[in-house]
Design an enzyme around this catalytic site. Structure first.
Site, mmCIF file in Angstrom:
data_model
loop_
_atom_site.group_PDB
_atom_site.id
_atom_site.type_symbol
_atom_site.label_atom_id
_atom_site.label_comp_id
_atom_site.label_asym_id
_atom_site.label_seq_id
_atom_site.Cartn_x
_atom_site.Cartn_y
_atom_site.Cartn_z
ATOM 1 C CG ASP A 59 10.748 -20.281 -50.379
ATOM 2 O OD1 ASP A 59 11.384 -21.202 -49.824
ATOM 3 O OD2 ASP A 59 9.691 -19.814 -49.925
ATOM 4 C CG ASP B 40 13.040 -23.523 -46.911
ATOM 5 O OD1 ASP B 40 13.171 -22.474 -46.245
ATOM 6 O OD2 ASP B 40 11.996 -24.202 -46.909
ATOM 7 C CD GLU B 41 12.362 -17.055 -46.996
ATOM 8 O OE1 GLU B 41 11.630 -16.113 -47.365
ATOM 9 O OE2 GLU B 41 12.272 -17.596 -45.878
#
Length: 382
Positions: free
Chosen positions: A8, A102-103
């Site tokens: 993350d 974003d993960e």
């Protein structure tokens, strides 16, 4: 042994802004809508100390942290950096899932036969940091849920390995709402049972929790033991949404072709929102009567919005189309799909637009996808 890593990017939008303007380093920074109805898309750790968090109304955030610097956000830059990280992971990982902008989840099942999964994951994190300069955290565990919780515990810019067999011990002292999916209603029920930590859940039997929470009570009892059955879905399986139309008669009527292009772009955008995805690439295809087929694509800031996708589709059409040529088929395709991260919808004016799109989609769901169309898509041939 099964291992799953969860990566993350830390306070991703803010981190990108700091890269582009180092003077922001260490300051209270808010990214998102700056109007009265604006919402915080992301905030720096310096701002979080004042109680600010993402999805909070910007007005309230500025009351808590009046000296914060508010930035509208650079969505194109966020998409660019997200792709950079995706490409690094894709070049190393045997199987990965891009859960949002974003993960990421990475499946490392069986890798321990050849090398140390923990050291491999540390090395991958360092490569991402070296190449992008972005802070990123990871959790490594035997399942997705524990890996994600471990990442949260490792932040900011750290990493944590929950070794096999240690899942329940790791989870026990954590607040019960650390479990993904425990919302306000469930949290309130658990509080009424004096359940404050994940370990407290196991003071009750699965049957007792089922009586209080239904089937989710059984699931929660398993999760408290560190048991989770979620699988890593290959990023490459998130293929595309597309539509194309073969005309009854070949046509060189540009107005008609553009009206069809608008209608088709609206349709694929609707499908995207229905699937709760955003797209990072749009392509237009043209086929001529001799079956010669040309296509052109462009990467875009992640979006599901008609008003952003339609101008790009029209621009691609003009770059592709040979004026005066008859067209047999026209198509639009959206690719580079990923889960619609909430943050991508929290910039200026998006709250209003999100409400508008929801209203339009509700009508389409009830009456069909052709119930509402933009004026540009209404023109009929002849």
């Amino acid at each position: 042994m099964r291992y799953i890593a969860h990566f993350d990017l830390d306070s991703f939008f803010v981190s990108v802004e700091v890269l582009n303007d180092p003077s922001l380093q260490g300051k209270a920074v808010l990214v998102g809508g700056s109007s009265d109805r604006g919402v915080v898309a992301a905030c720096s750790y310096a701002a979080r100390k004042y109680g600010v968090h993402s999805a909070m109304p910007m007005k309230k955030a500025l009351q808590l942290c009046p000296h914060a610097i508010v930035l509208k956000g650079s969505r194109g830059e966020y998409s660019r950096y997200s792709r950079m990280v995706t490409e690094i992971i894709a070049g190393k990982a045997p199987l990965f899932e891009k859960a949002s902008i974003d993960e990421f989840y990475i499946e490392l099942d069986g890798m321990d036969k050849y090398f140390d999964p923990y050291q491999w994951t540390i090395a991958l994190r360092q490569e991402i940091i070296d190449k992008t300069k972005l802070p990123i955290s990871f959790g490594l565990a035997t399942n997705k849920m524990v890996a994600k919780i471990a990442t949260d515990e490792a932040k900011p810019n750290g990493y944590l390995f929950v070794q096999p067999g240690m899942e329940q011990l790791f989870l026990a002292p954590l607040a019960v709402n650390k479990i993904p999916g425990v919302g306000k209603r469930t949290f309130d029920v658990l509080q009424s049972l004096s359940i404050k930590t994940i370990g407290d859940i196991l003071k009750y039997s699965a049957v007792q929790l089922e009586k209080k929470l239904g089937k989710y009570g059984l699931e929660l009892h398993e999760k408290a033991q560190g048991i989770h059955h979620g699988v890593v879905t290959s990023f490459h399986e998130a293929k595309s949404v597309s539509t194309e139309s073969t005309f009854h008669e070949n046509t060189a009527d540009t107005d008609f072709l553009l009206s069809q292009l608008v209608r088709m772009t609206e349709r694929v955008a609707f499908e995207l929102r229905h699937d709760e995805k955003v797209a990072g690439c749009i392509a237009v295809k043209i086929r001529y009567p001799d079956f010669t087929t040309t296509s052109k694509q462009v990467t875009i800031p992640y979006t599901f919005r008609d008003d952003e996708l339609i101008p790009m589709a029209i621009d691609l059409f003009h770059k592709l189309y040979k004026p005066g040529m008859q067209v047999r088929l026209l198509g639009v395709r959206l690719t580079d799909l990923t889960t619609n991260a909430m943050q991508t919808n929290l910039f200026d004016d998006t709250a209003r637009k999100a409400g508008l799109y929801k209203a339009i989609d509700d009508v389409k769901n009830k009456f069909g996808t052709n119930a509402l169309n933009k004026a540009g898509g209404m023109k009929k041939k002849g």
